[in-house]
Write an enzyme that holds these catalytic residues in place. Structure first.
Site, short mmCIF file in Angstrom:
data_model
loop_
_atom_site.label_atom_id
_atom_site.label_comp_id
_atom_site.label_asym_id
_atom_site.label_seq_id
_atom_site.Cartn_x
_atom_site.Cartn_y
_atom_site.Cartn_z
N HIS A 264 -11.91 48.03 17.26
CA HIS A 264 -13.13 47.40 17.45
C HIS A 264 -13.30 45.98 18.42
O HIS A 264 -12.34 45.58 18.10
CB HIS A 264 -13.32 46.23 15.84
N ASP B 64 -15.28 43.20 20.63
CA ASP B 64 -16.25 42.26 20.40
C ASP B 64 -16.85 42.19 21.08
O ASP B 64 -16.31 41.94 22.78
CB ASP B 64 -16.00 40.75 19.82
N ASP C 268 -18.93 44.37 11.46
CA ASP C 268 -18.18 43.04 11.40
C ASP C 268 -19.62 41.92 12.16
O ASP C 268 -19.20 41.31 11.15
CB ASP C 268 -17.50 42.65 12.09
N HIS D 122 -23.10 40.41 17.35
CA HIS D 122 -23.06 39.11 16.17
C HIS D 122 -22.59 37.95 16.49
O HIS D 122 -23.12 37.33 16.19
CB HIS D 122 -21.88 40.20 14.98
#
Length: 562
Positions: free
Chosen positions: A139, A141, A250, A442
């Site tokens: 994951h 970002d 997330d 996000h």
């Protein structure tokens, strides 16, 4: 790890690993971790470990080996070994001699045999605790504590690491989300060829189907639809298929409109983790049916973490928190943030733990089997409406400039596409959507990133808005043709009757019944008299402004000559 550009090099060790001894130490350490994680298994596994250690004598160790153990910490050394250098310099321990590795290698083979016999004996007395599906993942970002150019580096290093591990660990499957990342990787033709081969072989599995892992509360519905449209279209164009796995580990909560969007995007099962973060009310389900406001239902997996190391404690938690024991639990593993994905140690854990007595059985492979089990279960609990996250509430009220730009771009892009169709302009505006969709990731969307990242995204959105406005003006000019006009545009899908204030002297205004043959969607309102008369009681001249009552059709224009 988090995007630093400077690395200090303070030296290196060249280490020789005696193969059998290394395998024994690794196996023993992994079993010790099991004993520490499961109270009811502790005595059984300690007994097996003690019997195996009894056949591996170690009566000497060199000073440099002790120093390496303390500094490198490949395996955490015992406290008494770490404390040794509080009292001695390494040069004072030169009398210590290295062990006989040949003898240790022979003993380690015997130790491994004892370990395996002990585990088989436990298998008779200890069953398994269920099934946990696992898969590699990273994951990373898009923009959080680092800029997007650093994200590109992280993504590239991660996929190269994964491709390398696939050669040594044929059981590995790796989930890749964010189709924008795949688009970046496709710019390197040689690397892209290797990635495509791994995807076709089912070793690397695209999931999510979205351009990026977007926020889902702040963007408009059209933005969410475009996330899936461009993400799934990229997969279809490059690989001939779309994904059935929704993936937002997330994102800061999910609106009740999302199940409909997921289903219409071809998603069959939705995977998320963030509901674990609730600060007041623990979310009650790990697998459930999520029903949206229109009645759309999507099976949803709420898994324990998105960045596991496959330690026994994490595996134990994944199963103990699982609320549907008739189904497998799910646990993705791999380094995120700084990138890298799975490591060799995680994969050695998988090999050691996948069928160990007393632990959940681990399964790594194509997630289709897991998805089919979820889809077949008609006893799942049902959750209706929003999945509200009881944390990160401030993301809806900060970073106002970015949020304003997102909404402005959503509006302008819709207007641009609508009027392009009306004007007969054949143009794909996907390239103008991409900056907006990436800003809706996000962290940037919630303004939880650093100031530098926030400003980078704002600057890109401002540039994108400028380009969109230029395209829109070009399309409208094409529709209007030549002449000097003040143009009033109604971009909404319903007719509007509005007062329009024009700060110029007008030579001609629209009259009742006027239609333009080539533009039947143009309709103009009547005006009584000249510039100084009243229009339905409203003075035509007000402090130098012309005030005109117009009725403009849906997606239409009204023209007034200067």
């Amino acid at each position: 790890m988090f995007g630093e550009r400077r690395v200090s090099f303070n030296g290196m060790y060249v280490v020789y690993r005696e193969p059998s001894l290394f395998n024994f130490v690794l196996r023993a350490k992994l079993l010790l971790d099991v004993a520490e994680a499961f109270d009811d298994l502790r005595l059984d596994y300690l007994k097996v470990l003690n019997e195996a250690l009894d056949v591996v004598p170690l009566d000497s160790v060199a000073n440099w080996q002790l120093e390496f153990a303390v500094k490198a910490r490949i395996v955490e050394p015992p406290g008494f070994v770490r404390a040794l250098f509080n009292y001695y310099d390494v040069k004072e321990l030169t009398h210590l001699r290295p062990p006989d590795f040949s003898e240790l290698g022979r003993a380690a083979k015997e130790g491994l045999r004892v370990l395996e016999e002990g585990i088989e004996e436990l298998r008779v007395r200890r069953g398994r605790r269920g099934v946990v599906y696992v898969a590699g993942h990273a994951h990373i970002d898009l923009g959080w504590l680092w800029s997007r150019d650093v994200t590109r580096e992280k993504v590239r290093r991660t996929i190269i690491n994964v491709l390398s591990l696939l050669q040594s660990y044929p059981e590995l499957t790796f989930l890749v989300s964010n189709m924008a990342y795949l688009k970046w990787l496709s710019e390197d033709k040689d690397l892209w060829s290797r990635i495509k081969d791994a995807i076709k072989a089912g070793r690397v599995i695209p999931v999510g189907g979205m351009w990026v892992e977007s926020d889902t509360n702040l963007p408009g519905g059209e933005s969410l639809a475009r996330q899936f449209l461009y993400g799934q279209r990229f997969l279809l164009r490059e690989f001939g298929f779309t994904t059935e796995i929704g993936w937002l580990p997330d994102t800061f909560g999910f609106p009740a409109s999302l199940p409909q969007i997921l289903r219409k995007a071809g998603i069959k099962v939705f995977f998320e983790h963030k509901m674990y973060w609730n600060t007041v009310n623990r979310f009650p389900y790990s697998v459930f049916l999520w029903e949206g406001i229109d009645g759309s239902v999507i099976p949803t997996v709420n898994y324990a973490t998105y960045g596991a190391d496959l330690t026994p404690r994490q595996i134990a938690r994944a199963w103990s928190d699982h609320t549907s024991p008739e189904l497998p639990a799910f646990l993705p593993f791999g380094k995120g943030d700084g990138g890298g994905g799975p490591t060799w140690l995680m994969l050695e854990r998988y090999r050691a733990y996948k069928d160990l007595p007393g632990m959940p059985r681990l399964v790594m492979g194509n997630l289709k089997d897991f998805i089919n089990e979820v889809l077949r279960d008609d006893s799942l609990p049902r959750w209706r409406g929003e999945l509200y996250l009881e944390i990160h509430r401030g993301v809806y009220t900060n970073g106002i400039r970015l949020k304003q730009l997102v909404r402005a771009l959503e509006t302008r892009l819709r207007e641009l596409e609508a009027f392009s169709v009306i004007a007969g302009v054949r143009r794909n505006y996907e390239d103008l959507w991409h900056p907006l969709l990436e800003a809706e990731y996000h962290d940037p969307m919630g303004a939880t990133s650093t100031k530098a990242v926030y400003e980078e995204v704002v600057n890109e959105l401002e540039e994108d808005l400028r380009r969109v406005n230029e395209e829109l003006m070009s399309v409208l000019r094409k529709a209007l043709g030549t002449g000097s006009f003040i143009t009033i545009v109604n971009p909404l899908p319903w007719p509007r009757r509005e007062l329009v204030m024009v700060g110029e002297e007008l030579s001609e205004v629209p009259r009742r019944g006027l239609r333009v043959a080539t533009w039947p969607w143009l309709m103009f309102l009547p005006l009584a008299g000249g510039p100084s008369r009243l229009v339905r009681g409203i003075p035509r001249v007000m402090l130098g402004w012309a005030v005109i009552m117009l009725r403009i059709p849906l997606l239409g224009l009204s023209l007034m000559a200067r």
